[in-house]
Motif scaffolding. Structure first.
Motif, PDB file in Angstrom:
ATOM      1  N   HIS A  40       0.856  -1.182   0.000  1.00  0.00           N
ATOM      2  CA  HIS A  40       0.000   0.000   0.000  1.00  0.00           C
ATOM      3  C   HIS A  40       0.895   1.236   0.000  1.00  0.00           C
ATOM      4  CE1 HIS A  40      -3.335  -2.686   1.153  1.00  0.00           C
ATOM      5  NE2 HIS A  40      -2.414  -3.275   1.899  1.00  0.00           N
ATOM      6  N   THR A  41       0.782   2.012  -1.069  1.00  0.00           N
ATOM      7  CA  THR A  41       1.594   3.218  -1.181  1.00  0.00           C
ATOM      8  C   THR A  41       0.808   4.418  -0.705  1.00  0.00           C
ATOM      9  OG1 THR A  41       0.869   3.651  -3.448  1.00  0.00           O
ATOM     10  CG2 THR A  41       2.795   2.218  -3.152  1.00  0.00           C
ATOM     11  N   TYR A  42       1.527   5.405  -0.223  1.00  0.00           N
ATOM     12  CA  TYR A  42       0.889   6.638   0.235  1.00  0.00           C
ATOM     13  C   TYR A  42       0.189   7.349  -0.915  1.00  0.00           C
ATOM     14  CZ  TYR A  42       0.435  11.448   1.814  1.00  0.00           C
ATOM     15  OH  TYR A  42      -0.065  12.685   2.108  1.00  0.00           O
ATOM     16  N   LYS A  76      -3.610   8.399  -0.857  1.00  0.00           N
ATOM     17  CA  LYS A  76      -3.892   9.827  -0.996  1.00  0.00           C
ATOM     18  C   LYS A  76      -4.892  10.080  -2.119  1.00  0.00           C
ATOM     19  CE  LYS A  76      -1.637  14.281  -1.871  1.00  0.00           C
ATOM     20  NZ  LYS A  76      -0.347  14.950  -2.187  1.00  0.00           N
ATOM     21  N   GLU A  77      -4.714   9.376  -3.247  1.00  0.00           N
ATOM     22  CA  GLU A  77      -5.642   9.553  -4.361  1.00  0.00           C
ATOM     23  C   GLU A  77      -7.026   9.030  -3.999  1.00  0.00           C
ATOM     24  OE1 GLU A  77      -4.281   8.817  -8.459  1.00  0.00           O
ATOM     25  OE2 GLU A  77      -5.980   7.426  -8.603  1.00  0.00           O
ATOM     26  N   LEU A  78      -7.095   7.910  -3.275  1.00  0.00           N
ATOM     27  CA  LEU A  78      -8.394   7.380  -2.858  1.00  0.00           C
ATOM     28  C   LEU A  78      -9.115   8.362  -1.938  1.00  0.00           C
ATOM     29  CD1 LEU A  78     -10.362   4.982  -2.828  1.00  0.00           C
ATOM     30  CD2 LEU A  78      -9.096   4.083  -0.865  1.00  0.00           C
ATOM     31  N   CYS A 126      -7.082   5.042  -9.176  1.00  0.00           N
ATOM     32  CA  CYS A 126      -8.517   4.900  -8.900  1.00  0.00           C
ATOM     33  C   CYS A 126      -9.383   5.188 -10.118  1.00  0.00           C
ATOM     34  CB  CYS A 126      -8.916   5.826  -7.747  1.00  0.00           C
ATOM     35  SG  CYS A 126      -8.002   5.530  -6.213  1.00  0.00           S
ATOM     36  N   GLY A 127      -8.841   4.996 -11.317  1.00  0.00           N
ATOM     37  CA  GLY A 127      -9.613   5.255 -12.527  1.00  0.00           C
ATOM     38  C   GLY A 127     -10.902   4.459 -12.596  1.00  0.00           C
TER      39      GLY A 127
END
Length: 414
Positions: A139-141, A145-147, A193-194
């Motif tokens: 899990h990347t920041y 952050k985008e989510l 998150c496309g």
């Protein structure tokens, strides 16, 4: 052995299948003329069907690899495209899936290489054959952050529309239009998150088609055969949004990309809705006054007015000469007022309590439409209380007692 005789035999048999000088077809080409030509393995259509078969059916739908060997499935593929050459199971297991794994691994490596920090979780799982597998998730920041960036406005909209002690109906139109603009802006720059953004856009368009079609947003017209919008509170949503001093017509200026002429037409239509509601209120008020007669009606808690003293009429204008402004004039004055002052600092209900004498017709309309809840959250909370009261160890609780406890919980001790 007689080599000479053998060579003569080969020459005679070859002459039967080789084309003559006149261009005669061979036996093989003659037999294949009645059959449809199959796709080459590198043909785009062949590759597209094979890739979709593996990605959509085997991976996403979790169907077994052996499905490609099933005769009924082969018949289905032949009906779908007679020129398609069914992919072999061995090709899927040894070429297609390993190739897809390598491509995805490279993509994940590139994403992790760009991440400043990574959180890793691991777990062990055993299948039915007791074979152990180690699972690792990263899990990347940037992804989180985008989510959060995608979903944060939805959290705010949910909180605004689920209140019980505040006006909620007036935020529906601004929230829906703002969320649509938010998804359109983030769709082009979403890296992780496309799919979520596209799913949210589709759901928003489906659930609030009446709102989008009412403001004439291109591509959001009702489906063919559906007819005009029949949602009962659509007009009330727009009236409430305009009569909320925090919004007015700002949502139409900022969140709806339309020509100025179309925007002016929409403003005129909404003003006509408000004017029509004002006329209804005036008629109902006049009918009520005739029915109650003079001296009847609501009792006032204020003390009786003092008798007028001598010469007091010099300074007092008779009430009969006072003329209440029309609904259209009140609406114009109201829009000018909220444009000049900072209406965000004053809660909606307090604003109308302070200005009910200035805009009496609009006040009546506002109190009527503001009573509409934006969601079913209040009634759902009632049954949530019932679920808390009816715990497993209270199975003997009668329905009447449960109803009484729920009533008191929601109305007395809420």
């Amino acid at each position: 052995m007689h080599p000479e005789k053998f060579q003569e035999y080969r020459a005679s048999t070859a002459s039967d299948v080789m084309p003559a000088a006149s261009g005669q077809k061979t036996i093989t080409s003659f037999l294949n003329d009645g059959q449809q030509r199959m796709y080459d393995l590198k043909h785009p259509r062949q590759k597209a069907i094979s890739d979709a078969l593996v990605k959509d059916l085997i991976i996403k739908c979790c169907l077994p690899l052996s499905i490609v060997d099933n005769e009924d499935f082969k018949h289905f593929l032949h009906v779908l495209d007679p020129q398609y050459r069914p992919i072999a199971r061995s090709t899927i297991s040894s070429v297609t899936i390993p190739g897809m794994v390598e491509v995805k691994k490279e993509q994940i490596k590139n994403q992790l290489a760009e991440a400043s920090s990574v959180a890793v979780t691991t777990d062990i799982w055993s299948d039915r054959k007791m074979r152990s597998f180690l699972g690792v998730t990263a899990h990347t920041y940037a992804k989180l952050k985008e989510l959060i960036e995608v979903l944060d406005p939805f959290l705010e909209a949910t909180n605004l529309t689920q209140g019980e002690t505040t006006v909620t109906v007036s935020v529906i139109v601004p929230c829906v239009l703002t969320l649509r603009c938010h998804l359109q802006e983030i769709r082009g720059k979403a890296r992780y998150c496309g799919p979520l953004v596209r799913a949210l856009e589709s759901s928003l368009k489906t659930r609030f088609a009446e709102v989008f079609s009412a403001v004439k947003i291109p591509g959001c017209e009702p489906a063919e055969g559906r007819g005009p919008t029949k949602f009962p509170f659509t007009n009330a949503y727009f009236i409430a949004s305009v009569l909320d001093p925090a919004f007015g017509f700002q949502w139409l200026e900022h969140d709806v990309q339309l020509d100025s002429d179309i925007r002016d037409v929409l403003k005129t239509e909404i003003k006509e809705y408000i004017k029509a509601e004002g006329d209804k209120q005036a008629v109902s008020t006049a009918d009520a006054a005739e029915a109650t007669g003079p001296g009847e009606g609501e009792l006032s808690e204020s003390p009786p007015e003092k008798q007028l003293r001598m010469f007091s009429h010099y300074r007092r204008t008779p009430s009969s000469t006072e003329k209440k402004p029309s609904g259209q004039a009140q609406l114009t004055a109201y829009l000018n007022l909220i444009a000049e002052q900072d209406s965000d600092s004053v809660p909606c209900l307090r604003f109308w309590q302070q200005n009910k004498s200035k805009f009496p017709t609009l006040y009546q309309i506002a109190t009527q439409v503001f009573s509409i809840p934006a969601s079913s959250a209040p009634i759902e909370r009632v049954f949530s209380h019932g679920g808390i009261l009816m715990r497993p160890h209270r199975a003997r609780l009668s329905s009447s007692m449960l109803s009484d406890l729920m009533f008191l919980k929601c109305n007395v001790y809420a």
